[in-house]
Design an enzyme around this catalytic site. Structure first.
Site, PDB file in Angstrom:
ATOM      1  N   CYS A 121       0.158  -1.182   0.093  1.00  0.00           N
ATOM      2  CA  CYS A 121       0.175   0.341  -0.328  1.00  0.00           C
ATOM      3  C   CYS A 121       1.247   0.997   0.251  1.00  0.00           C
ATOM      4  O   CYS A 121      -0.039   3.030   0.172  1.00  0.00           O
ATOM      5  CB  CYS A 121      -0.957   0.052   0.935  1.00  0.00           C
ATOM      6  SG  CYS A 121      -2.243  -1.582   1.002  1.00  0.00           S
TER       7      CYS A 121
ATOM      8  N   HIS B 115      -3.194   6.750   2.108  1.00  0.00           N
ATOM      9  CA  HIS B 115      -3.455   5.645   1.773  1.00  0.00           C
ATOM     10  C   HIS B 115      -5.238   5.119   2.241  1.00  0.00           C
ATOM     11  O   HIS B 115      -5.183   5.440   3.922  1.00  0.00           O
ATOM     12  CB  HIS B 115      -2.745   4.195   2.381  1.00  0.00           C
ATOM     13  CG  HIS B 115      -3.437   3.091   1.866  1.00  0.00           C
ATOM     14  ND1 HIS B 115      -3.525   2.650   1.172  1.00  0.00           N
ATOM     15  CD2 HIS B 115      -3.295   1.930   2.829  1.00  0.00           C
ATOM     16  CE1 HIS B 115      -4.271   1.621   1.427  1.00  0.00           C
ATOM     17  NE2 HIS B 115      -4.383   1.153   2.510  1.00  0.00           N
TER      18      HIS B 115
ATOM     19  N   ASN C  56     -10.416  -0.919   0.143  1.00  0.00           N
ATOM     20  CA  ASN C  56      -8.952  -0.346  -0.036  1.00  0.00           C
ATOM     21  C   ASN C  56      -8.639  -0.599  -1.391  1.00  0.00           C
ATOM     22  O   ASN C  56      -8.133  -2.370  -1.188  1.00  0.00           O
ATOM     23  CB  ASN C  56      -8.897  -0.698   1.530  1.00  0.00           C
ATOM     24  CG  ASN C  56      -7.082  -1.159   0.991  1.00  0.00           C
ATOM     25  OD1 ASN C  56      -6.375  -0.794   0.334  1.00  0.00           O
ATOM     26  ND2 ASN C  56      -6.494  -1.153   2.489  1.00  0.00           N
TER      27      ASN C  56
HETATM   28  C1  LIG Z   1     -10.528  -4.788  10.646  1.00  0.00           C
HETATM   29  C2  LIG Z   1     -10.570  -3.955  11.403  1.00  0.00           C
HETATM   30  C3  LIG Z   1     -12.185  -3.093  10.694  1.00  0.00           C
HETATM   31  C4  LIG Z   1     -11.402  -4.146  12.560  1.00  0.00           C
HETATM   32  O1  LIG Z   1     -11.929  -3.841  12.856  1.00  0.00           O
HETATM   33  P1  LIG Z   1     -11.758  -3.471  14.807  1.00  0.00           P
HETATM   34  O2  LIG Z   1     -12.546  -2.288  14.989  1.00  0.00           O
HETATM   35  O3  LIG Z   1     -10.215  -3.255  14.770  1.00  0.00           O
HETATM   36  O4  LIG Z   1     -12.420  -4.686  14.775  1.00  0.00           O
HETATM   37  P2  LIG Z   1     -11.754  -5.605  16.105  1.00  0.00           P
HETATM   38  O5  LIG Z   1     -10.976  -6.313  15.178  1.00  0.00           O
HETATM   39  O6  LIG Z   1     -11.265  -5.015  17.309  1.00  0.00           O
HETATM   40  O7  LIG Z   1     -12.739  -6.128  16.018  1.00  0.00           O
HETATM   41  C5  LIG Z   1     -14.110  -5.971  17.238  1.00  0.00           C
HETATM   42  C6  LIG Z   1     -15.438  -6.435  17.067  1.00  0.00           C
HETATM   43  O8  LIG Z   1     -16.260  -6.552  16.011  1.00  0.00           O
HETATM   44  C7  LIG Z   1     -15.769  -8.082  15.410  1.00  0.00           C
HETATM   45  N1  LIG Z   1     -15.776  -7.921  14.519  1.00  0.00           N
HETATM   46  C8  LIG Z   1     -14.368  -8.582  13.866  1.00  0.00           C
HETATM   47  N2  LIG Z   1     -14.172  -8.625  12.181  1.00  0.00           N
HETATM   48  C9  LIG Z   1     -15.426  -8.115  12.049  1.00  0.00           C
HETATM   49  C10 LIG Z   1     -16.201  -8.252  10.311  1.00  0.00           C
HETATM   50  N3  LIG Z   1     -15.255  -7.340   9.357  1.00  0.00           N
HETATM   51  N4  LIG Z   1     -17.629  -7.848  10.864  1.00  0.00           N
HETATM   52  C11 LIG Z   1     -18.040  -7.553  11.802  1.00  0.00           C
HETATM   53  N5  LIG Z   1     -17.475  -8.329  13.072  1.00  0.00           N
HETATM   54  C12 LIG Z   1     -16.701  -8.158  12.702  1.00  0.00           C
HETATM   55  C13 LIG Z   1     -14.706  -8.997  16.331  1.00  0.00           C
HETATM   56  O9  LIG Z   1     -15.633 -10.143  17.087  1.00  0.00           O
HETATM   57  C14 LIG Z   1     -15.674  -7.701  17.504  1.00  0.00           C
HETATM   58  O10 LIG Z   1     -16.630  -8.371  18.698  1.00  0.00           O
HETATM   59  P3  LIG Z   1     -16.365  -8.094  20.195  1.00  0.00           P
HETATM   60  O11 LIG Z   1     -16.609  -6.946  20.104  1.00  0.00           O
HETATM   61  O12 LIG Z   1     -18.067  -9.070  20.088  1.00  0.00           O
HETATM   62  O13 LIG Z   1     -15.233  -9.188  19.934  1.00  0.00           O
HETATM   63  C15 LIG Z   1      -9.749  -2.907  11.855  1.00  0.00           C
HETATM   64  O14 LIG Z   1      -9.004  -3.461  12.598  1.00  0.00           O
HETATM   65  C16 LIG Z   1      -8.559  -2.276  11.129  1.00  0.00           C
HETATM   66  O15 LIG Z   1      -9.281  -1.018   9.708  1.00  0.00           O
HETATM   67  N6  LIG Z   1      -7.329  -2.294  10.642  1.00  0.00           N
HETATM   68  C17 LIG Z   1      -7.395  -2.071   9.789  1.00  0.00           C
HETATM   69  C18 LIG Z   1      -6.965  -2.121   8.695  1.00  0.00           C
HETATM   70  C19 LIG Z   1      -6.024  -1.760   7.516  1.00  0.00           C
HETATM   71  O16 LIG Z   1      -5.596  -0.582   7.870  1.00  0.00           O
HETATM   72  N7  LIG Z   1      -5.534  -3.054   6.387  1.00  0.00           N
HETATM   73  C20 LIG Z   1      -4.215  -2.391   5.562  1.00  0.00           C
HETATM   74  C21 LIG Z   1      -3.309  -1.550   5.478  1.00  0.00           C
HETATM   75  S1  LIG Z   1      -2.466  -1.378   4.508  1.00  0.00           S
END
Ligand SMILES: CC(C)(COP(=O)(O)OP(=O)(O)OC[C@H]1O[C@@H](n2cnc3c(N)ncnc32)[C@H](O)[C@@H]1OP(=O)(O)O)[C@@H](O)C(=O)NCCC(=O)NCCS
Length: 334
Positions: free
Chosen positions: A123, A259, A290
């Site tokens: 990215c 990004h 993304n």
């Molecule tokens: C992936 C991402 C959206 C997940 O969001 P988050 O707020 O971190 O979510 P978490 O993993 O902490 O999970 C929070 C809750 O949502 C749930 N959850 C996780 N992924 C989920 C999804 N895709 N859909 C629905 N629920 C989801 C989890 O089970 C958790 O539930 P709980 O609270 O009951 O345990 C986020 O971490 C993210 O955007 N990360 C970076 C992404 C990125 O930049 N990637 C590319 C880099 S270049």
């Protein structure tokens, strides 16, 4: 006998002369993908800001997307393909190990025999390549460099994966870099941290698939919260360093294009960098998703096309992702 070699004649300044974009032609909604990951339109919008992502059909590959974006960038720059002497493609989704996508792209668009090579910086790839193009032009090694970030990430998604697949889209963004009378590309601040290589990864290598075909097609995964924290709280300082290196401050920035990973990461960076409220922020992720190496130029192209940004604006751009890698620079928009 002592021979005195000639070295390439440097030029003082470089700038971006034109930008072009191509998004996957299919609009994929949150409802289209929520079922297999037990998610919802509401959850995806709230946690990522993504409303739709754009994906390309089976008949189009990375080079097709790159070709369309490149031709638009050339038209925007007012150049013909034969004026391009170097082509750099950043991609992590081109299937052939060799020859490079760049060599094929150069021939397709009519830039043969331009020097051509691919880079792999996920990215951050577009900003890595802009840094290289700037150096090549100012050193006198190249005159007009075509930089392309192109990805067909839909080839590497698992519809049942909750960690990353639902974020991803397909597209290509291209820029032409050439000589300039005034400074147009600030110093590139870039780096990597391979000790965190597994935070965003391919499920298994092609060699493992060869040994064990039952593993199936490799797809992408990430440790979402770890990446989220790194991107939100560590990466902003590199954008600040790029401003410092260019001799500008937040008050001098017209446009901020990070990004397009997650809208919450974008908001956090704006806050950390203390950017004034009137700075225009790239938020193309809402519609496009993304698109890795393509995301920064796609977001810039949208701002220019919609009139939110204009030629001559000072833009701070930063890419970051798998590696972990990052690259940032301040540029003048074409
Ligand atoms: C992936 C991402 C959206 C997940 O969001 P988050 O707020 O971190 O979510 P978490 O993993 O902490 O999970 C929070 C809750 O949502 C749930 N959850 C996780 N992924 C989920 C999804 N895709 N859909 C629905 N629920 C989801 C989890 O089970 C958790 O539930 P709980 O609270 O009951 O345990 C986020 O971490 C993210 O955007 N990360 C970076 C992404 C990125 O930049 N990637 C590319 C880099 S270049």
């Amino acid at each position: 006998m002592t021979v005195q070699l000639k070295q390439a004649e440097p030029v003082a300044f470089s700038r971006i002369l034109g930008i072009g974009a191509e998004r996957g032609e299919n609009v994929v909604t949150n409802d289209d993908i929520a079922g297999p990951i037990d998610s919802s339109d509401e959850w995806i919008r709230q946690r990522t800001g993504i409303v739709t992502r754009r994906r390309a059909g089976a008949d189009r590959d990375v080079i097709d997307l790159a070709e369309a974006a490149s031709l638009k960038a050339l038209a925007a720059a007012g150049l013909t393909p034969d004026q391009i002497d170097t082509v750099i493609v950043s991609t992590v989704t081109y299937f052939a190990q060799t020859p490079s996508a760049a060599a094929i792209l150069a021939d397709r668009i009519g830039a043969n025999p331009a020097a051509s090579f691919d880079i792999s910086a996920a990215c951050a790839g577009y900003c890595y390549a802009i840094g290289q193009a700037d150096a090549l032009v100012r050193s006198g090694t190249a005159r007009h460099v075509l930089v392309v970030g192109a990805e067909k990430l839909s080839d590497f998604i698992d519809p049942t994966d909750r960690s990353i697949s639902f974020l991803l889209g397909d597209g290509a963004g291209a820029a032409v870099v050439g000589p300039s009378d005034t400074p147009g590309i600030g110093p590139t601040v870039w780096g990597s941290d391979g000790s965190k290589a597994t935070t965003i990864r391919q499920t298994h290598a092609w060699s493992q698939l060869r040994e064990d075909p039952s593993l199936g097609w490799p797809t992408l995964r990430q440790d979402g919260p770890t990446v989220f924290k790194w991107a939100s709280f560590q990466v902003g300082k590199f954008a600040q360093e790029a401003m410092d290196a260019a001799g500008v401050g937040p008050q001098d920035i017209d446009v901020f294009v990070p990004h397009q990973a997650n809208m919450r990461i974008i908001d956090q960076m704006v806050k950390q960098l203390k950017l004034p409220e009137d700075v225009v922020v790239g938020r193309d992720i809402a519609d496009t998703g993304n698109t890795s190496a393509a995301s920064v130029p796609l977001a810039i192209e949208r701002l220019l096309a919609e009139g939110q940004a204009k030629s001559g604006d000072v833009a701070l751009q930063i890419g970051f992702g798998a590696g972990l890698v990052y690259a940032a620079q301040v540029v003048v928009l074409p």
